[in-house]
Design an enzyme around this catalytic site. Sequence first.
Site, short mmCIF file in Angstrom:
data_model
loop_
_atom_site.label_atom_id
_atom_site.label_comp_id
_atom_site.label_asym_id
_atom_site.label_seq_id
_atom_site.Cartn_x
_atom_site.Cartn_y
_atom_site.Cartn_z
N GLU A 60 -9.80 -10.96 -7.55
CA GLU A 60 -8.72 -9.83 -7.18
C GLU A 60 -7.35 -9.92 -8.27
OE1 GLU A 60 -9.92 -8.90 -2.73
OE2 GLU A 60 -8.05 -9.71 -2.98
N LYS A 72 0.90 -1.25 0.08
CA LYS A 72 -0.27 -0.13 -0.04
C LYS A 72 0.78 1.24 0.25
CE LYS A 72 -4.02 -2.18 2.30
NZ LYS A 72 -4.89 -1.79 3.33
N TYR A 130 -12.35 -2.00 -3.80
CA TYR A 130 -12.97 -2.09 -2.31
C TYR A 130 -14.52 -1.97 -2.39
CZ TYR A 130 -8.30 -2.25 0.05
OH TYR A 130 -7.12 -2.38 0.60
N ARG A 185 -1.93 -14.39 4.56
CA ARG A 185 -2.76 -13.65 5.60
C ARG A 185 -1.81 -13.93 7.10
NH1 ARG A 185 -6.99 -10.20 4.53
NH2 ARG A 185 -7.51 -10.29 6.70
N THR A 214 -5.80 -6.94 10.81
CA THR A 214 -5.87 -5.72 9.99
C THR A 214 -5.32 -4.48 10.90
OG1 THR A 214 -7.74 -6.66 9.45
CG2 THR A 214 -7.54 -4.34 9.15
N ARG A 229 2.34 -6.26 9.16
CA ARG A 229 1.78 -5.25 9.87
C ARG A 229 2.16 -4.70 11.21
NH1 ARG A 229 -4.22 -7.03 7.47
NH2 ARG A 229 -4.32 -5.65 5.63
N PHE A 289 -15.26 3.73 6.93
CA PHE A 289 -14.24 4.07 6.63
C PHE A 289 -13.71 4.00 4.99
CE2 PHE A 289 -14.01 -0.56 7.66
CZ PHE A 289 -13.45 -1.20 6.41
N ASN A 336 -2.20 0.21 6.57
CA ASN A 336 -1.42 -1.08 7.17
C ASN A 336 -0.55 -1.94 6.14
OD1 ASN A 336 -3.52 -1.72 5.69
ND2 ASN A 336 -4.56 -2.72 7.47
N HIS A 341 -2.29 -5.36 1.68
CA HIS A 341 -3.67 -6.05 1.22
C HIS A 341 -3.24 -7.48 0.86
CE1 HIS A 341 -7.62 -7.03 -0.33
NE2 HIS A 341 -6.83 -7.75 -1.20
P1 ADP Z 1 -7.95 -6.74 5.85
O1 ADP Z 1 -7.12 -5.80 4.89
O2 ADP Z 1 -6.94 -7.24 7.11
O3 ADP Z 1 -8.65 -7.87 5.03
P2 ADP Z 1 -10.57 -5.43 5.85
O4 ADP Z 1 -10.94 -6.29 4.54
O5 ADP Z 1 -11.60 -5.55 6.72
O6 ADP Z 1 -8.97 -5.89 6.52
O7 ADP Z 1 -10.44 -3.87 5.59
C1 ADP Z 1 -9.89 -3.65 4.32
C2 ADP Z 1 -8.93 -2.36 4.55
O8 ADP Z 1 -9.70 -1.25 5.24
C3 ADP Z 1 -7.91 -2.69 5.78
O9 ADP Z 1 -6.81 -3.23 5.28
C4 ADP Z 1 -7.69 -1.16 6.25
O10 ADP Z 1 -6.61 -0.53 5.18
C5 ADP Z 1 -8.91 -0.57 5.96
N1 ADP Z 1 -9.59 -0.71 7.20
C6 ADP Z 1 -10.32 -1.60 7.96
N2 ADP Z 1 -10.86 -1.41 9.07
C7 ADP Z 1 -10.63 -0.09 9.18
C8 ADP Z 1 -11.04 0.86 10.37
N3 ADP Z 1 -11.84 0.58 11.23
N4 ADP Z 1 -10.76 2.09 10.06
C9 ADP Z 1 -10.10 2.67 8.97
N5 ADP Z 1 -9.52 2.06 8.06
C10 ADP Z 1 -9.95 0.50 8.17
MG MG Z 2 -10.22 -7.76 3.41
#
Ligand code: ADP
Ligand code: MG
Length: 140
Positions: free
Chosen positions: A128, A11, A51, A87, A93, A104, A59, A114, A117
Amino acid sequence: MAIERTLSIIKPDATRRNLTGQINARFEGKGLRIVAQKRLRLSRAQAEAFYAVHKDRPFFRSLCDFMCSGPVVVQALEGEGAVAKNREIMGATDPAKAAPGTIRKDFAESIEANSVHGSDSPENAAIEIAFFFSGLEIVG
Ligand code: ADP
Ligand code: MG
């Protein structure tokens, strides 16, 4: 466990800090092979499309702003159980909850910025990977 492919994105927070090589070394060191890779800058529309599953989350807007704020490196990773393995290498996350030694935990700036992805299922990985790569661009 089958050989799988998963979609990874380094990212903008990580490309800005010049962490691409260190992150790739984590993948390769744990047995994932980078079978496709390119650096690009997402448009706002591309970030929203990628997304889309999160479009109703609070968010979403901020996440899309962040994801098109700088270059990303998109990659297909291949290996035994690649989706789950990636993962694990990424960590939770929220970096505050990520296990020691994960990307992370070691690199993320916040729950949003973070660093990486990773696809969350083999089905989503296929969708994807096809979002970013043609078959010709993936060389196993
Ligand atoms: P992951 O990337 O671990 O699969 P998610 O799919 O739930 O997590 O979320 C996608 C992305 O959205 C996260 O990697 C992060 O960049 C962002 N994100 C998730 N939860 C939050 C939050 N509570 N506040 C801000 N950004 C968030
Ligand atoms: Mg995700």
